[in-house]
Design a protein around this motif. Sequence first.
Motif, PDB file in Angstrom:
ATOM      1  N   ARG A  40       0.827  -1.203   0.000  1.00 28.19           N
ATOM      2  CA  ARG A  40       0.000   0.000   0.000  1.00 28.19           C
ATOM      3  C   ARG A  40       0.865   1.258   0.000  1.00 28.19           C
ATOM      4  O   ARG A  40       0.567   2.235  -0.697  1.00 28.19           O
ATOM      5  CB  ARG A  40      -0.921  -0.007   1.220  1.00 28.19           C
ATOM      6  CG  ARG A  40      -1.899   1.163   1.277  1.00 28.19           C
ATOM      7  CD  ARG A  40      -2.779   1.067   2.501  1.00 28.19           C
ATOM      8  NE  ARG A  40      -1.968   1.111   3.717  1.00 28.19           N
ATOM      9  CZ  ARG A  40      -2.474   0.922   4.937  1.00 28.19           C
ATOM     10  NH1 ARG A  40      -3.758   0.651   5.087  1.00 28.19           N
ATOM     11  NH2 ARG A  40      -1.691   0.989   5.992  1.00 28.19           N
ATOM     12  N   ASN A  41       1.954   1.246   0.782  1.00 28.74           N
ATOM     13  CA  ASN A  41       2.839   2.410   0.839  1.00 28.74           C
ATOM     14  C   ASN A  41       3.587   2.622  -0.479  1.00 28.74           C
ATOM     15  O   ASN A  41       3.784   3.761  -0.912  1.00 28.74           O
ATOM     16  CB  ASN A  41       3.835   2.261   1.990  1.00 28.74           C
ATOM     17  CG  ASN A  41       3.219   2.617   3.329  1.00 28.74           C
ATOM     18  OD1 ASN A  41       2.262   3.383   3.405  1.00 28.74           O
ATOM     19  ND2 ASN A  41       3.749   2.059   4.399  1.00 28.74           N
ATOM     20  N   ILE A  42       3.996   1.526  -1.118  1.00 28.88           N
ATOM     21  CA  ILE A  42       4.669   1.644  -2.422  1.00 28.88           C
ATOM     22  C   ILE A  42       3.710   2.247  -3.452  1.00 28.88           C
ATOM     23  O   ILE A  42       4.074   3.158  -4.209  1.00 28.88           O
ATOM     24  CB  ILE A  42       5.177   0.264  -2.897  1.00 28.88           C
ATOM     25  CG1 ILE A  42       6.336  -0.205  -2.013  1.00 28.88           C
ATOM     26  CG2 ILE A  42       5.636   0.342  -4.358  1.00 28.88           C
ATOM     27  CD1 ILE A  42       6.812  -1.620  -2.315  1.00 28.88           C
ATOM     28  N   ALA A  43       2.469   1.748  -3.453  1.00 30.08           N
ATOM     29  CA  ALA A  43       1.466   2.273  -4.385  1.00 30.08           C
ATOM     30  C   ALA A  43       1.195   3.749  -4.104  1.00 30.08           C
ATOM     31  O   ALA A  43       1.050   4.561  -5.033  1.00 30.08           O
ATOM     32  CB  ALA A  43       0.175   1.465  -4.256  1.00 30.08           C
TER      33      ALA A  43
ATOM     34  N   TYR B  65       1.872   6.916  -6.681  1.00 31.20           N
ATOM     35  CA  TYR B  65       0.759   7.826  -6.989  1.00 31.20           C
ATOM     36  C   TYR B  65       1.137   9.273  -6.682  1.00 31.20           C
ATOM     37  O   TYR B  65       0.896  10.189  -7.480  1.00 31.20           O
ATOM     38  CB  TYR B  65      -0.464   7.405  -6.180  1.00 31.20           C
ATOM     39  CG  TYR B  65      -1.670   8.294  -6.397  1.00 31.20           C
ATOM     40  CD1 TYR B  65      -2.503   8.122  -7.491  1.00 31.20           C
ATOM     41  CD2 TYR B  65      -1.968   9.313  -5.487  1.00 31.20           C
ATOM     42  CE1 TYR B  65      -3.615   8.943  -7.683  1.00 31.20           C
ATOM     43  CE2 TYR B  65      -3.069  10.141  -5.672  1.00 31.20           C
ATOM     44  CZ  TYR B  65      -3.888   9.950  -6.771  1.00 31.20           C
ATOM     45  OH  TYR B  65      -4.967  10.762  -6.970  1.00 31.20           O
ATOM     46  N   LYS B  66       1.764   9.500  -5.515  1.00 24.27           N
ATOM     47  CA  LYS B  66       2.109  10.860  -5.086  1.00 24.27           C
ATOM     48  C   LYS B  66       3.166  11.495  -5.986  1.00 24.27           C
ATOM     49  O   LYS B  66       3.211  12.720  -6.126  1.00 24.27           O
ATOM     50  CB  LYS B  66       2.595  10.838  -3.632  1.00 24.27           C
ATOM     51  CG  LYS B  66       1.503  10.548  -2.611  1.00 24.27           C
ATOM     52  CD  LYS B  66       2.082  10.425  -1.209  1.00 24.27           C
ATOM     53  CE  LYS B  66       1.017  10.057  -0.201  1.00 24.27           C
ATOM     54  NZ  LYS B  66      -0.003  11.099  -0.022  1.00 24.27           N
ATOM     55  N   ILE B  67       4.018  10.676  -6.585  1.00 25.17           N
ATOM     56  CA  ILE B  67       5.034  11.212  -7.495  1.00 25.17           C
ATOM     57  C   ILE B  67       4.384  11.823  -8.734  1.00 25.17           C
ATOM     58  O   ILE B  67       4.816  12.861  -9.240  1.00 25.17           O
ATOM     59  CB  ILE B  67       6.035  10.112  -7.903  1.00 25.17           C
ATOM     60  CG1 ILE B  67       6.909   9.722  -6.698  1.00 25.17           C
ATOM     61  CG2 ILE B  67       6.919  10.573  -9.062  1.00 25.17           C
ATOM     62  CD1 ILE B  67       7.824   8.545  -6.971  1.00 25.17           C
ATOM     63  N   PHE B  68       3.318  11.192  -9.207  1.00 26.75           N
ATOM     64  CA  PHE B  68       2.706  11.621 -10.466  1.00 26.75           C
ATOM     65  C   PHE B  68       1.475  12.510 -10.292  1.00 26.75           C
ATOM     66  O   PHE B  68       1.131  13.282 -11.184  1.00 26.75           O
ATOM     67  CB  PHE B  68       2.327  10.395 -11.304  1.00 26.75           C
ATOM     68  CG  PHE B  68       3.517   9.642 -11.826  1.00 26.75           C
ATOM     69  CD1 PHE B  68       4.168  10.067 -12.965  1.00 26.75           C
ATOM     70  CD2 PHE B  68       3.997   8.527 -11.149  1.00 26.75           C
ATOM     71  CE1 PHE B  68       5.276   9.386 -13.441  1.00 26.75           C
ATOM     72  CE2 PHE B  68       5.107   7.837 -11.618  1.00 26.75           C
ATOM     73  CZ  PHE B  68       5.754   8.270 -12.759  1.00 26.75           C
TER      74      PHE B  68
ATOM     75  N   LYS C  72      20.709   2.252   6.558  1.00 30.52           N
ATOM     76  CA  LYS C  72      20.192   0.939   6.948  1.00 30.52           C
ATOM     77  C   LYS C  72      18.831   1.027   7.639  1.00 30.52           C
ATOM     78  O   LYS C  72      18.581   0.402   8.675  1.00 30.52           O
ATOM     79  CB  LYS C  72      21.192   0.213   7.847  1.00 30.52           C
ATOM     80  CG  LYS C  72      22.529  -0.064   7.160  1.00 30.52           C
ATOM     81  CD  LYS C  72      23.508  -0.786   8.075  1.00 30.52           C
ATOM     82  CE  LYS C  72      24.823  -1.046   7.358  1.00 30.52           C
ATOM     83  NZ  LYS C  72      25.805  -1.734   8.234  1.00 30.52           N
ATOM     84  N   ILE C  73      17.949   1.832   7.061  1.00 30.75           N
ATOM     85  CA  ILE C  73      16.587   1.960   7.562  1.00 30.75           C
ATOM     86  C   ILE C  73      15.744   0.821   6.995  1.00 30.75           C
ATOM     87  O   ILE C  73      15.778   0.545   5.808  1.00 30.75           O
ATOM     88  CB  ILE C  73      15.978   3.317   7.162  1.00 30.75           C
ATOM     89  CG1 ILE C  73      16.817   4.460   7.728  1.00 30.75           C
ATOM     90  CG2 ILE C  73      14.529   3.429   7.640  1.00 30.75           C
ATOM     91  CD1 ILE C  73      16.900   4.506   9.230  1.00 30.75           C
ATOM     92  N   GLY C  74      14.980   0.162   7.850  1.00 25.15           N
ATOM     93  CA  GLY C  74      14.140  -0.951   7.425  1.00 25.15           C
ATOM     94  C   GLY C  74      13.121  -0.540   6.382  1.00 25.15           C
ATOM     95  O   GLY C  74      12.735   0.636   6.284  1.00 25.15           O
ATOM     96  N   ILE C  75      12.624  -1.493   5.626  1.00 22.97           N
ATOM     97  CA  ILE C  75      11.751  -1.179   4.494  1.00 22.97           C
ATOM     98  C   ILE C  75      10.437  -0.535   4.941  1.00 22.97           C
ATOM     99  O   ILE C  75       9.956   0.400   4.308  1.00 22.97           O
ATOM    100  CB  ILE C  75      11.477  -2.447   3.640  1.00 22.97           C
ATOM    101  CG1 ILE C  75      10.671  -2.053   2.387  1.00 22.97           C
ATOM    102  CG2 ILE C  75      10.775  -3.536   4.439  1.00 22.97           C
ATOM    103  CD1 ILE C  75      10.588  -3.166   1.363  1.00 22.97           C
ATOM    104  N   SER C  76       9.846  -1.020   6.038  1.00 23.83           N
ATOM    105  CA  SER C  76       8.565  -0.463   6.486  1.00 23.83           C
ATOM    106  C   SER C  76       8.705   0.993   6.886  1.00 23.83           C
ATOM    107  O   SER C  76       7.948   1.860   6.428  1.00 23.83           O
ATOM    108  CB  SER C  76       8.007  -1.277   7.658  1.00 23.83           C
ATOM    109  OG  SER C  76       7.675  -2.581   7.253  1.00 23.83           O
ATOM    110  N   VAL C  77       9.702   1.283   7.739  1.00 21.10           N
ATOM    111  CA  VAL C  77       9.938   2.657   8.180  1.00 21.10           C
ATOM    112  C   VAL C  77      10.391   3.516   7.007  1.00 21.10           C
ATOM    113  O   VAL C  77       9.972   4.667   6.854  1.00 21.10           O
ATOM    114  CB  VAL C  77      10.984   2.699   9.313  1.00 21.10           C
ATOM    115  CG1 VAL C  77      11.328   4.154   9.683  1.00 21.10           C
ATOM    116  CG2 VAL C  77      10.470   1.954  10.534  1.00 21.10           C
ATOM    117  N   GLY C  78      11.229   2.945   6.148  1.00 20.00           N
ATOM    118  CA  GLY C  78      11.723   3.687   4.994  1.00 20.00           C
ATOM    119  C   GLY C  78      10.604   4.145   4.077  1.00 20.00           C
ATOM    120  O   GLY C  78      10.618   5.266   3.567  1.00 20.00           O
ATOM    121  N   LEU C  79       9.609   3.285   3.869  1.00 21.36           N
ATOM    122  CA  LEU C  79       8.486   3.649   3.006  1.00 21.36           C
ATOM    123  C   LEU C  79       7.625   4.740   3.641  1.00 21.36           C
ATOM    124  O   LEU C  79       7.126   5.629   2.953  1.00 21.36           O
ATOM    125  CB  LEU C  79       7.640   2.408   2.699  1.00 21.36           C
ATOM    126  CG  LEU C  79       8.306   1.382   1.760  1.00 21.36           C
ATOM    127  CD1 LEU C  79       7.453   0.124   1.661  1.00 21.36           C
ATOM    128  CD2 LEU C  79       8.525   1.987   0.372  1.00 21.36           C
TER     129      LEU C  79
END
Length: 424
Positions: A38-41, A45-48, A131-138
């Motif tokens: 959901r965060n990747i999507a 979306y926010k980029i475009f 080295k930030i985890g993927i969940s926090v990074g997103l």
Amino acid sequence: MGIFLKGHGNIDFLKVVKKQRMMNDILKMHNVFFTIFRNIASIIYKIFVYSEKYYYVSQGSAEKKVLFLFCHDVHTFRPDCTSMFIETAKVIDKENYDIIALKDKKGISFIFTFQLCKLVIIWLLTLIKEKIGISVGLYILREAIDCYFAKMQISSLVNESSIKLLVLFYDADSRDNYFSQYFQQLNIPTATLQHGIQLAPRKGLEDNIDFAGIEFGCFISNYYLAWNEFTKEEAIKAGIKENQIKVLGISKCIGINPLLKKENSNVIGLILDGKYEEENNIPMIRLLNQLCVKYNIKYKLRYHPDYKGTEYLDYIDARYCIATNKRETLNDFLSSVKLCIVANSTVLFELEFYSVPFIRYSSGNLKDKFVGYSGISFNNYEELEKCYLSIIKECVIVPRYMENIAYNYRRFFESFLSCKSNAK
């Protein structure tokens, strides 16, 4: 350790997303893959497509002003919270303040998209390097995009040299947190309002959002504008310095109309708790059913805003419970009752302001938010009956707490306009 991203100066994004990180740890998000997807999507979306636009709700003309920044849509956010924020601004003269809020407005900008694509790649590389985890990074990437766009708009609207104080609704929220940091870097002091009951972390309840101390743990502003001494004590327990806490009164009660009590009302109002203390609701209803049967009196329920208004129909005694109107305002609700029963709800503070007699249900466990709070309370039927009779026979009057609330806020805000130093 902090995470600082290009285009955002010295703003620490670990602080910006701290509330979300704390909530995720408490709620122990089970569907991690869904959240990541959901965060990747959302990021793509926010980029475009940009979906928010900041605008002036009110704009003052003075050379020195207080900026009230409301990072929510005034048309869709909780009406009581929106009203509280705007009414708080209005305590000072109109020319001395600006109110900026956002509204939903979707659009496309190829230039902005191109800029964001380059920045997101740089931000992503920074997060990998740290080295930030993927969940926090997103979460960070998502907020970095929103805040970058928001900062562009607000910077174009505001003459920052004229702003002497920034007031935010809730600086634990990511956007408010971001702008508190941003304006402090411009040497502009910031203050956050209190909008509900807020507690220090309570040992043994670390897995409950209401008792984890999230609000105070994410506090980033220069000043915390507290409703009362109870909240001040909780803030100090949580580690906030006393000189940062200003007890000014219940901002939610600024600009409200006095109660127009219905004469000879013999109705009891029951203020239900929210979902994180919902275990108090059924015991309160059952005890109140007993009281109403014995004394032939009516009662009505006041649901928490998160409820639909039908959750407890199986527990009420329909002979004595008046139908609940979910849209009824608190003012109208309190005008129609003789007294109230309350447990952990923020409404307790407002009952004091309105001078409405109330009896507090004390669960006797760790999840009693008001442990040690003054006033009459009960835990069983015998205690409830005794409290009820004492109020009816002795005509208990609750002293109004801090009548000059608007004056207190006005004096605090104007202290930044009338001199160069901060509020004392």
